[in-house]
Design a protein around this motif. Structure first.
Motif, PDB file in Angstrom:
ATOM      1  N   ASP A  74       0.799  -1.225   0.000  1.00  0.00           N
ATOM      2  CA  ASP A  74       0.000   0.000   0.000  1.00  0.00           C
ATOM      3  C   ASP A  74       0.833   1.278   0.000  1.00  0.00           C
ATOM      4  N   VAL A  75       1.912   1.310   0.754  1.00  0.00           N
ATOM      5  CA  VAL A  75       2.745   2.518   0.830  1.00  0.00           C
ATOM      6  C   VAL A  75       4.209   2.104   0.768  1.00  0.00           C
ATOM      7  N   VAL A  76       4.965   2.790  -0.082  1.00  0.00           N
ATOM      8  CA  VAL A  76       6.416   2.588  -0.160  1.00  0.00           C
ATOM      9  C   VAL A  76       7.057   3.965  -0.153  1.00  0.00           C
ATOM     10  N   SER A  77       8.097   4.131   0.657  1.00  0.00           N
ATOM     11  CA  SER A  77       8.840   5.391   0.641  1.00  0.00           C
ATOM     12  C   SER A  77      10.323   5.109   0.451  1.00  0.00           C
ATOM     13  N   GLY A  78      11.053   6.126   0.005  1.00  0.00           N
ATOM     14  CA  GLY A  78      12.481   5.958  -0.255  1.00  0.00           C
ATOM     15  C   GLY A  78      13.267   7.214   0.018  1.00  0.00           C
ATOM     16  N   GLY A  79      14.476   7.253  -0.508  1.00  0.00           N
ATOM     17  CA  GLY A  79      15.358   8.407  -0.377  1.00  0.00           C
ATOM     18  C   GLY A  79      16.272   8.465  -1.583  1.00  0.00           C
TER      19      GLY A  79
ATOM     20  N   LEU B 199       1.436   5.838  -2.672  1.00  0.00           N
ATOM     21  CA  LEU B 199       0.349   5.358  -1.834  1.00  0.00           C
ATOM     22  C   LEU B 199      -0.752   4.762  -2.698  1.00  0.00           C
ATOM     23  N   SER B 200      -1.257   3.605  -2.287  1.00  0.00           N
ATOM     24  CA  SER B 200      -2.401   2.998  -2.957  1.00  0.00           C
ATOM     25  C   SER B 200      -3.661   3.803  -2.662  1.00  0.00           C
ATOM     26  N   GLU B 201      -4.711   3.507  -3.423  1.00  0.00           N
ATOM     27  CA  GLU B 201      -5.984   4.179  -3.169  1.00  0.00           C
ATOM     28  C   GLU B 201      -6.492   3.868  -1.761  1.00  0.00           C
ATOM     29  N   ALA B 202      -6.302   2.625  -1.323  1.00  0.00           N
ATOM     30  CA  ALA B 202      -6.774   2.247   0.018  1.00  0.00           C
ATOM     31  C   ALA B 202      -6.040   3.041   1.095  1.00  0.00           C
ATOM     32  N   ALA B 203      -4.727   3.221   0.933  1.00  0.00           N
ATOM     33  CA  ALA B 203      -3.965   3.987   1.910  1.00  0.00           C
ATOM     34  C   ALA B 203      -4.388   5.448   1.895  1.00  0.00           C
TER      35      ALA B 203
END
Length: 413
Positions: free
Chosen positions: A192-197, A213-217
């Protein structure tokens, strides 16, 4: 008395071969020297839209909500968690290193109820163990690191998101150390959510955190607030608990800023956006498959060279990151003396380790602009020389030869 005026900044030209940051690509630095624009200038908002489009394939997603959080990679982590989790909600943390512990530290400040499913440092958490924990604790969110540079392990994510959804949980992945260097497949993994740098495989400076972010998130985040007469109000009766406990890291507000609404939230970090945009352009021009292959070649070259020197490579070899390699410091060798000689005699930085691995490992990163054959060979040649100077019986010349053979074999396969 006049205030002291310091000299112009003139840092040494070091080769950064640790776990990050790494040397930024020259194209990224050039992009960051471009003129500033106002945050609502149509040229600026066009660049924002381009950034969103550029990062979707890098994350492996079609998510509309793909953008930047202004701040280091940790800003992306904190924005995701503080926006998804209300105080008292249960979160399952997949913990196999220092950065799994970091997720717990952030969640504790939010007031979440934290449950963990863990593996010893140097291993990963099996999917069956995650499912057992999901059955037991029924969390609202499951959070994990993809590649934990503290242990150099990469958590397998095939099937992870689907498993979380099976038990009614959203999923969050911190991909700071892998984005742009190892495969990310947010949609295929159903994450649903992935973050990076930027500062590792993407080859940029620290200071901007791509996120998707996915629609659900997004729906969960937007459900935690409502707007009355244009002002965000507390909504304690929506079943989601209190409003998001941060203004700067409120992703509902940030998403409105990055949408066609352009609702003012903060002044976008223009220079960092230019850098993030150029990082993504470089990745896509090289091609994701080619880029992952280059990182694999670099990691295997480091491993081959280290083993030729007689060094032990740390961790479960089935699940090691391709871009950061842990080397066990041999008995009788002063690990910090080796790092100091590498830095002072060769202008090369390699990493030490955290927590239970402190003083036990060196960590060599070959990623982004530094996942290059000649940089790996230079690093291993220098390491061999330093080890011999420190009294370790390293065979002469074998590290470079072994690394070169491994690099060529990987890219010709």
């Amino acid at each position: 008395m006049a205030p002291e005026v310091f000299a112009e900044i003139d840092p040494p030209q070091r080769l950064l071969m640790g776990p990050g940051p790494v040397n930024a690509h020259p194209r990224v630095l050039r992009a960051m020297s471009a003129d500033l624009l106002g945050q609502f200038d149509p040229e600026m908002t066009a660049y924002m839209n381009e950034v969103m489009a550029l990062y979707r394939p890098i994350f492996g997603t079609q998510n509309q909500q793909t953008f930047l959080v202004d701040g280091t990679a940790r800003a992306g982590i904190e924005a995701a968690l503080v926006s998804l989790v209300a105080p008292g909600q249960t979160v399952l943390v997949v913990d196999f290193g220092r950065f799994g512990l970091l997720l717990g530290e952030i969640l504790a400040r939010i007031g979440a109820r934290i449950e963990t499913v863990s593996a010893p440092w140097g291993q990963v958490v099996e999917l069956d163990a995650i499912e057992d924990a999901l059955k037991r604790v029924r969390p609202s969110l499951v959070a994990t690191i993809h590649g934990d540079t503290s242990t150099t392990m990469a958590q397998p994510l095939e099937g992870f998101g689907a498993l979380c959804r099976k038990y009614g949980a959203l999923s969050y992945v911190d991909a700071t150390a892998t984005i742009g260097g190892m495969e990310l497949a947010a949609d295929r993994w159903a994450v649903d959510v992935v973050s990076g740098g930027l500062q590792k495989c993407l080859g940029g400076p620290s200071g901007s955190a791509p996120i998707t972010l996915s629609e659900a998130a997004a729906e969960r985040i937007f459900a935690r607030r409502h707007v009355e007469r244009g002002i965000v109000r507390d909504d304690l009766d929506d079943g989601e608990g209190p409003r998001i406990g941060s203004n700067y890291f409120d992703l509902a507000m940030v998403m409105d800023y990055w949408s066609d609404k352009r609702l003012n939230h903060h002044t976008e970090a223009t220079t960092m956006l230019y850098g993030a945009r150029e990082c993504a352009r470089i990745v896509l021009q090289e091609g994701l498959e080619n880029r992952c292959a280059r990182h694999r070649a670099a990691g295997r070259a480091v491993t081959a060279g280290a083993r030729a020197l007689g060094l032990e490579v740390f961790g479960d070899h089935r699940h090691r990151m391709s871009n950061v390699t842990g080397l066990v410091i041999p008995a009788g060798v002063d690990g910090e003396a080796v790092r100091r000689r590498m830095r002072e005699d060769f202008q090369i930085e390699i990493g030490s380790a955290f927590g239970p691995l402190q003083g036990r490992l060196w960590r060599i990163g070959a990623m982004g602009y530094n996942a290059a054959k000649h940089k790996v060979l230079i690093t291993l040649g220098a390491l061999e020389t330093v080890l011999r100077a420190e009294g370790f019986a390293a065979p002469a010349g074998v590290a470079v030869e072994a690394a070169l053979a491994a690099w060529n074999a990987e890219l010709s396969a």
